[in-house]
Scaffold this motif. Structure first.
Motif, PDB file in Angstrom:
ATOM      1  N   PRO A 270       0.796  -1.218   0.000  1.00 43.75           N
ATOM      2  CA  PRO A 270       0.000   0.000   0.000  1.00 43.75           C
ATOM      3  C   PRO A 270       0.834   1.276   0.000  1.00 43.75           C
ATOM      4  O   PRO A 270       0.345   2.331  -0.361  1.00 43.75           O
ATOM      5  CB  PRO A 270      -0.833  -0.104   1.279  1.00 43.75           C
ATOM      6  N   TRP A 271       2.091   1.187   0.379  1.00 40.91           N
ATOM      7  CA  TRP A 271       2.953   2.359   0.427  1.00 40.91           C
ATOM      8  C   TRP A 271       3.803   2.522  -0.829  1.00 40.91           C
ATOM      9  O   TRP A 271       4.719   3.331  -0.863  1.00 40.91           O
ATOM     10  CB  TRP A 271       3.868   2.279   1.652  1.00 40.91           C
ATOM     11  N   SER A 272       3.525   1.765  -1.858  1.00 36.75           N
ATOM     12  CA  SER A 272       4.368   1.819  -3.055  1.00 36.75           C
ATOM     13  C   SER A 272       4.342   3.197  -3.703  1.00 36.75           C
ATOM     14  O   SER A 272       5.340   3.633  -4.274  1.00 36.75           O
ATOM     15  CB  SER A 272       3.935   0.763  -4.056  1.00 36.75           C
ATOM     16  N   GLY A 273       3.239   3.895  -3.638  1.00 36.25           N
ATOM     17  CA  GLY A 273       3.157   5.222  -4.239  1.00 36.25           C
ATOM     18  C   GLY A 273       3.826   6.290  -3.390  1.00 36.25           C
ATOM     19  O   GLY A 273       4.156   7.366  -3.889  1.00 36.25           O
ATOM     20  N   ALA A 274       4.046   6.018  -2.122  1.00 39.84           N
ATOM     21  CA  ALA A 274       4.635   7.012  -1.231  1.00 39.84           C
ATOM     22  C   ALA A 274       6.158   6.986  -1.258  1.00 39.84           C
ATOM     23  O   ALA A 274       6.805   7.978  -0.966  1.00 39.84           O
ATOM     24  CB  ALA A 274       4.163   6.787   0.198  1.00 39.84           C
ATOM     25  N   ARG A 275       6.721   5.828  -1.607  1.00 39.53           N
ATOM     26  CA  ARG A 275       8.177   5.708  -1.645  1.00 39.53           C
ATOM     27  C   ARG A 275       8.693   6.035  -3.040  1.00 39.53           C
ATOM     28  O   ARG A 275       8.034   5.731  -4.035  1.00 39.53           O
ATOM     29  CB  ARG A 275       8.590   4.274  -1.306  1.00 39.53           C
ATOM     30  N   PRO A 276       9.880   6.601  -3.117  1.00 32.35           N
ATOM     31  CA  PRO A 276      10.456   6.835  -4.450  1.00 32.35           C
ATOM     32  C   PRO A 276      10.830   5.493  -5.083  1.00 32.35           C
ATOM     33  O   PRO A 276      11.128   4.523  -4.395  1.00 32.35           O
ATOM     34  CB  PRO A 276      11.695   7.682  -4.174  1.00 32.35           C
ATOM     35  N   ALA A 277      10.805   5.471  -6.406  1.00 35.17           N
ATOM     36  CA  ALA A 277      11.136   4.242  -7.131  1.00 35.17           C
ATOM     37  C   ALA A 277      12.616   3.913  -6.916  1.00 35.17           C
ATOM     38  O   ALA A 277      13.470   4.803  -6.817  1.00 35.17           O
ATOM     39  CB  ALA A 277      10.858   4.422  -8.600  1.00 35.17           C
TER      40      ALA A 277
END
Length: 76
Positions: A62-69
Motif C-alpha cells: 500500500p505504500w508503493s506510491g509514497a516511496r520513491p522508485a
C-alpha cells in the motif's frame, strides 16, 4: 426593538439545534426490550466464504506510491 427580536430568534435557533443533537443518546428503549436487529452469523457459511477467496500471487504494497522508485542498478 429589532435587535431584541433578532437576538431572541438566534437564541431560539441555537437552543433548538443543541436539543436536536442530544436526542437519542444514552436513553434506554421506551419499550423496555432490547431490539436485536443484528443478523445472525452462520459460522460454517463464514468459513466457507473465507476459503473461496483466492490467494494473492503477489504481495500488495500500500505504500508503493509514497516511496520513491528504486533506481535501476547499472551493470559494471
Amino acid at each position: 426593538m429589532r435587535i431584541l427580536v433578532v437576538a431572541a430568534a438566534v437564541l431560539a435557533l441555537t437552543a433548538a439545534s443543541a436539543q436536536a443533537q442530544g436526542r437519542g443518546r444514552g436513553q434506554p428503549n421506551e419499550g423496555g426490550q432490547k431490539s436485536d436487529n443484528k443478523p445472525k452469523v452462520d459460522e460454517k457459511a463464514y468459513k466457507a466464504a473465507l476459503e473461496r477467496i483466492p490467494e494473492s500471487k503477489e504481495k500488495y504494497d500500500p505504500w508503493s506510491g509514497a516511496r520513491p522508485a528504486e533506481p535501476a542498478k547499472k551493470p559494471k
